[in-house]
Motif scaffolding. Structure first.
Motif, PDB file in Angstrom:
ATOM      1  N   GLU A 130      58.455  43.851  39.116  1.00  0.00           N
ATOM      2  CA  GLU A 130      59.190  45.106  39.169  1.00  0.00           C
ATOM      3  C   GLU A 130      58.897  45.960  37.944  1.00  0.00           C
ATOM      4  O   GLU A 130      58.754  47.179  38.039  1.00  0.00           O
ATOM      5  N   GLY A 131      58.792  45.319  36.785  1.00  0.00           N
ATOM      6  CA  GLY A 131      58.494  46.059  35.564  1.00  0.00           C
ATOM      7  C   GLY A 131      57.096  46.632  35.565  1.00  0.00           C
ATOM      8  O   GLY A 131      56.868  47.780  35.154  1.00  0.00           O
ATOM      9  N   ALA A 132      56.117  45.841  36.036  1.00  0.00           N
ATOM     10  CA  ALA A 132      54.732  46.325  36.100  1.00  0.00           C
ATOM     11  C   ALA A 132      54.616  47.481  37.084  1.00  0.00           C
ATOM     12  O   ALA A 132      53.909  48.461  36.829  1.00  0.00           O
ATOM     13  N   LEU A 133      55.328  47.373  38.214  1.00  0.00           N
ATOM     14  CA  LEU A 133      55.300  48.451  39.200  1.00  0.00           C
ATOM     15  C   LEU A 133      55.934  49.721  38.638  1.00  0.00           C
ATOM     16  O   LEU A 133      55.410  50.831  38.846  1.00  0.00           O
ATOM     17  N   ALA A 134      57.020  49.559  37.893  1.00  0.00           N
ATOM     18  CA  ALA A 134      57.660  50.722  37.263  1.00  0.00           C
ATOM     19  C   ALA A 134      56.719  51.377  36.257  1.00  0.00           C
ATOM     20  O   ALA A 134      56.669  52.620  36.151  1.00  0.00           O
ATOM     21  N   MET A 135      55.956  50.566  35.512  1.00  0.00           N
ATOM     22  CA  MET A 135      54.982  51.107  34.562  1.00  0.00           C
ATOM     23  C   MET A 135      53.909  51.921  35.286  1.00  0.00           C
ATOM     24  O   MET A 135      53.529  52.999  34.859  1.00  0.00           O
ATOM     25  N   ALA A 136      53.423  51.361  36.414  1.00  0.00           N
ATOM     26  CA  ALA A 136      52.393  52.069  37.170  1.00  0.00           C
ATOM     27  C   ALA A 136      52.913  53.396  37.706  1.00  0.00           C
ATOM     28  O   ALA A 136      52.225  54.424  37.598  1.00  0.00           O
ATOM     29  N   GLY A 167      48.788  56.030  47.935  1.00  0.00           N
ATOM     30  CA  GLY A 167      47.923  54.852  47.880  1.00  0.00           C
ATOM     31  C   GLY A 167      47.245  54.619  46.545  1.00  0.00           C
ATOM     32  O   GLY A 167      46.153  54.051  46.494  1.00  0.00           O
ATOM     33  N   ARG A 168      47.893  55.009  45.469  1.00  0.00           N
ATOM     34  CA  ARG A 168      47.252  54.914  44.146  1.00  0.00           C
ATOM     35  C   ARG A 168      47.525  53.607  43.428  1.00  0.00           C
ATOM     36  O   ARG A 168      47.018  53.385  42.319  1.00  0.00           O
ATOM     37  N   ILE A 169      48.303  52.705  44.041  1.00  0.00           N
ATOM     38  CA  ILE A 169      48.634  51.435  43.396  1.00  0.00           C
ATOM     39  C   ILE A 169      48.258  50.279  44.323  1.00  0.00           C
ATOM     40  O   ILE A 169      48.724  50.185  45.454  1.00  0.00           O
ATOM     41  N   LEU A 170      47.391  49.386  43.825  1.00  0.00           N
ATOM     42  CA  LEU A 170      47.030  48.163  44.533  1.00  0.00           C
ATOM     43  C   LEU A 170      47.899  47.026  44.013  1.00  0.00           C
ATOM     44  O   LEU A 170      48.088  46.900  42.796  1.00  0.00           O
ATOM     45  N   VAL A 171      48.393  46.170  44.891  1.00  0.00           N
ATOM     46  CA  VAL A 171      49.196  45.025  44.464  1.00  0.00           C
ATOM     47  C   VAL A 171      48.613  43.755  45.072  1.00  0.00           C
ATOM     48  O   VAL A 171      48.519  43.636  46.304  1.00  0.00           O
ATOM     49  N   PHE A 172      48.203  42.847  44.210  1.00  0.00           N
ATOM     50  CA  PHE A 172      47.728  41.539  44.648  1.00  0.00           C
ATOM     51  C   PHE A 172      48.886  40.560  44.470  1.00  0.00           C
ATOM     52  O   PHE A 172      49.178  40.124  43.361  1.00  0.00           O
ATOM     53  N   LYS A 173      49.525  40.225  45.559  1.00  0.00           N
ATOM     54  CA  LYS A 173      50.813  39.543  45.493  1.00  0.00           C
ATOM     55  C   LYS A 173      50.732  38.098  45.025  1.00  0.00           C
ATOM     56  O   LYS A 173      51.496  37.665  44.170  1.00  0.00           O
ATOM     57  N   GLY A 174      49.841  37.320  45.608  1.00  0.00           N
ATOM     58  CA  GLY A 174      49.841  35.894  45.306  1.00  0.00           C
ATOM     59  C   GLY A 174      48.993  35.505  44.118  1.00  0.00           C
ATOM     60  O   GLY A 174      49.416  34.739  43.261  1.00  0.00           O
ATOM     61  N   GLN A 175      47.776  36.026  44.054  1.00  0.00           N
ATOM     62  CA  GLN A 175      46.842  35.610  43.018  1.00  0.00           C
ATOM     63  C   GLN A 175      45.777  36.684  42.835  1.00  0.00           C
ATOM     64  O   GLN A 175      45.313  37.285  43.805  1.00  0.00           O
ATOM     65  N   SER A 176      45.413  36.907  41.591  1.00  0.00           N
ATOM     66  CA  SER A 176      44.354  37.862  41.323  1.00  0.00           C
ATOM     67  C   SER A 176      43.017  37.297  41.789  1.00  0.00           C
ATOM     68  O   SER A 176      42.756  36.106  41.677  1.00  0.00           O
ATOM     69  N   ALA A 177      42.177  38.151  42.334  1.00  0.00           N
ATOM     70  CA  ALA A 177      40.843  37.757  42.781  1.00  0.00           C
ATOM     71  C   ALA A 177      39.859  38.813  42.309  1.00  0.00           C
ATOM     72  O   ALA A 177      40.263  39.924  41.949  1.00  0.00           O
ATOM     73  N   PRO A 178      38.565  38.516  42.270  1.00  0.00           N
ATOM     74  CA  PRO A 178      37.576  39.547  41.913  1.00  0.00           C
ATOM     75  C   PRO A 178      37.696  40.721  42.881  1.00  0.00           C
ATOM     76  O   PRO A 178      37.321  40.606  44.043  1.00  0.00           O
ATOM     77  N   TRP A 179      38.222  41.853  42.408  1.00  0.00           N
ATOM     78  CA  TRP A 179      38.586  42.928  43.330  1.00  0.00           C
ATOM     79  C   TRP A 179      37.764  44.195  43.232  1.00  0.00           C
ATOM     80  O   TRP A 179      37.668  44.962  44.189  1.00  0.00           O
ATOM     81  N   LYS A 180      37.138  44.436  42.096  1.00  0.00           N
ATOM     82  CA  LYS A 180      36.497  45.736  41.885  1.00  0.00           C
ATOM     83  C   LYS A 180      35.357  45.991  42.866  1.00  0.00           C
ATOM     84  O   LYS A 180      35.263  47.069  43.465  1.00  0.00           O
ATOM     85  N   ASP A 181      34.480  45.030  43.010  1.00  0.00           N
ATOM     86  CA  ASP A 181      33.331  45.178  43.900  1.00  0.00           C
ATOM     87  C   ASP A 181      33.768  45.532  45.315  1.00  0.00           C
ATOM     88  O   ASP A 181      33.234  46.451  45.947  1.00  0.00           O
ATOM     89  N   HIS A 182      34.728  44.792  45.817  1.00  0.00           N
ATOM     90  CA  HIS A 182      35.199  45.016  47.181  1.00  0.00           C
ATOM     91  C   HIS A 182      35.931  46.348  47.305  1.00  0.00           C
ATOM     92  O   HIS A 182      35.838  47.019  48.336  1.00  0.00           O
ATOM     93  N   LEU A 183      36.663  46.722  46.266  1.00  0.00           N
ATOM     94  CA  LEU A 183      37.381  47.990  46.308  1.00  0.00           C
ATOM     95  C   LEU A 183      36.413  49.151  46.478  1.00  0.00           C
ATOM     96  O   LEU A 183      36.608  50.024  47.336  1.00  0.00           O
ATOM     97  N   TYR A 184      35.363  49.190  45.682  1.00  0.00           N
ATOM     98  CA  TYR A 184      34.401  50.291  45.786  1.00  0.00           C
ATOM     99  C   TYR A 184      33.734  50.301  47.152  1.00  0.00           C
ATOM    100  O   TYR A 184      33.450  51.363  47.711  1.00  0.00           O
TER     101      TYR A 184
END
Length: 361
Positions: free
Chosen positions: A350-356, A251-268
């Motif tokens: 796919e490239g970004a996921l491979a980098m992660a 579970g070390r990779i988060l993927v926001f498929k459609g659109q980026s949203a303010p995520w840090k606050d909610h993640l913590y």
């Protein structure tokens, strides 16, 4: 002495006349130097609680005049919500917002009692709706609490701990806080004095009205953001958080498929609710919500306000771009990796996921 008595009598008579004008409720607060807490308290009541729409303002320290006011904030030496008295200066006052340690000011008191109604009205839902509680708590922590601390002389950092650690500020931030923003709207010490006491009070009240509108604009902007942007983002983050095992077993990779949203606050926040779960290290999201958009890989910060990443992108990748980056990583479609290693990009998901995945190694 006679002139002083006449002056006070004239001011009292004028204020009394103002109290009898019109049918609107009167909100009382102190005159003289004003502060951000009562300026915001007045704004929240007038602009967000229908009962107070068009409420008249009475700025005085005369207890007899304050007693005639429907509601009193930041003066009077009394906290009694049943009587609409919201002062915090009296000896022994220790009230705090639920779950927080900072002693309340008049802003915090008014928000504690009326904030749920304010948020619920903005969301157009009942006050007991769970989303109301989320926004209610968030606005206190992100906006109101700083005003409470400022007015009560509470530092954001433990001064003794800072001194023991030998930490000093590297530069001045100009003291530009919410409290300072309101404070600078007070008259300057050497402004020309207005001799007529009624005119002087009217001029001072006008400056307070300006301050109340100014801090109110910032509050309204925050309220609008947390209702219209921050709250909807929670669903996006929850979906990514619950589906992260699809991309990494731990579970070390988060993927926001459609659109980026303010995520840090909610993640913590989600991590606090499930501390036993593995923590994400990288977040992937498209640069734009359009087909064929490039993708970003961003490192999750160590904490909310930290510039340190939980796991920076590999040092060998940092500062390189395009084909040169692709050759170094062995992954096609490289766009860039920041020199500080906290963010990078690829032409495809796919490239970004491979980098992660490679960075995790």
């Amino acid at each position: 002495m006679l002139r002083t008595s006449l002056t006070f009598a004239k001011m009292t008579e004028s204020a009394a006349k103002r109290l009898k004008t019109g049918d609107a409720l009167a909100i009382g607060t102190h005159n003289g130097h004003f502060h951000a807490d009562e300026a915001l308290a007045v704004h929240m009541l007038r602009q967000h609680i229908p009962q107070y729409a068009g409420a008249r303002l009475v700025r005085t320290r005369d207890s007899a005049l304050l007693e005639t006011c429907h509601t009193v904030v930041d003066v009077g030496g009394e906290y009694d919500a049943a009587r609409n008295r919201f002062d915090h200066h009296q000896r022994g006052f220790t009230t705090t917002f639920p779950g927080r340690a900072t002693k309340l000011s008049s802003a915090g008191l008014v928000y504690m009692h009326f904030g749920r109604e304010i948020v619920a009205r903005k969301l157009a839902v009942p006050e007991d709706t769970p989303q109301v509680g989320l926004v209610y708590n968030k606005i206190y922590e992100s906006f109101i609490e700083a005003l409470d601390a400022h007015d009560n002389g509470i530092s954001a950092y433990d001064a003794a701990a800072l001194a023991a650690a030998g930490l000093e500020k590297k530069f001045s931030n100009g003291g530009f806080t919410l409290g300072a923003m309101v404070g600078r709207l007070n008259p300057n010490w050497n402004d020309p004095a207005i001799e007529d006491p009624v005119a002087a009070q009217a001029a001072e009240d006008a400056k307070f009205e300006t301050a109340s509108r100014r801090i109110g604009e910032e509050f309204d902007r925050d309220l609008d953001y947390y209702v219209r942007a921050w709250l909807p983002a929670r669903e996006v983050v929850v979906e990514a958080y619950e589906g992260r095992a699809e991309y990494d077993p731990e579970g070390r990779i988060l993927v926001f498929k459609g659109q980026s949203a303010p995520w840090k606050d909610h993640l913590y926040s989600l991590e606090d609710q499930s501390p036993e779960a593995g923590k994400p290290l990288y977040a992937l999201y498209p640069e734009k919500p359009v087909p064929g958009a490039k993708w970003r890989i961003q490192c999750v910060p160590a904490s909310k306000d930290s510039f340190q990443s939980r796991k920076p992108l590999p040092e060998a990748w940092r500062g390189f771009r395009d084909e040169e980056l692709s050759q170094i990583t062995g992954i096609d479609g490289g766009v860039f990796v920041h020199a500080a290693g906290f963010i990078g990009g690829n032409k495809t998901f796919e490239g970004a996921l491979a980098m992660a995945r490679k960075a995790l190694e």
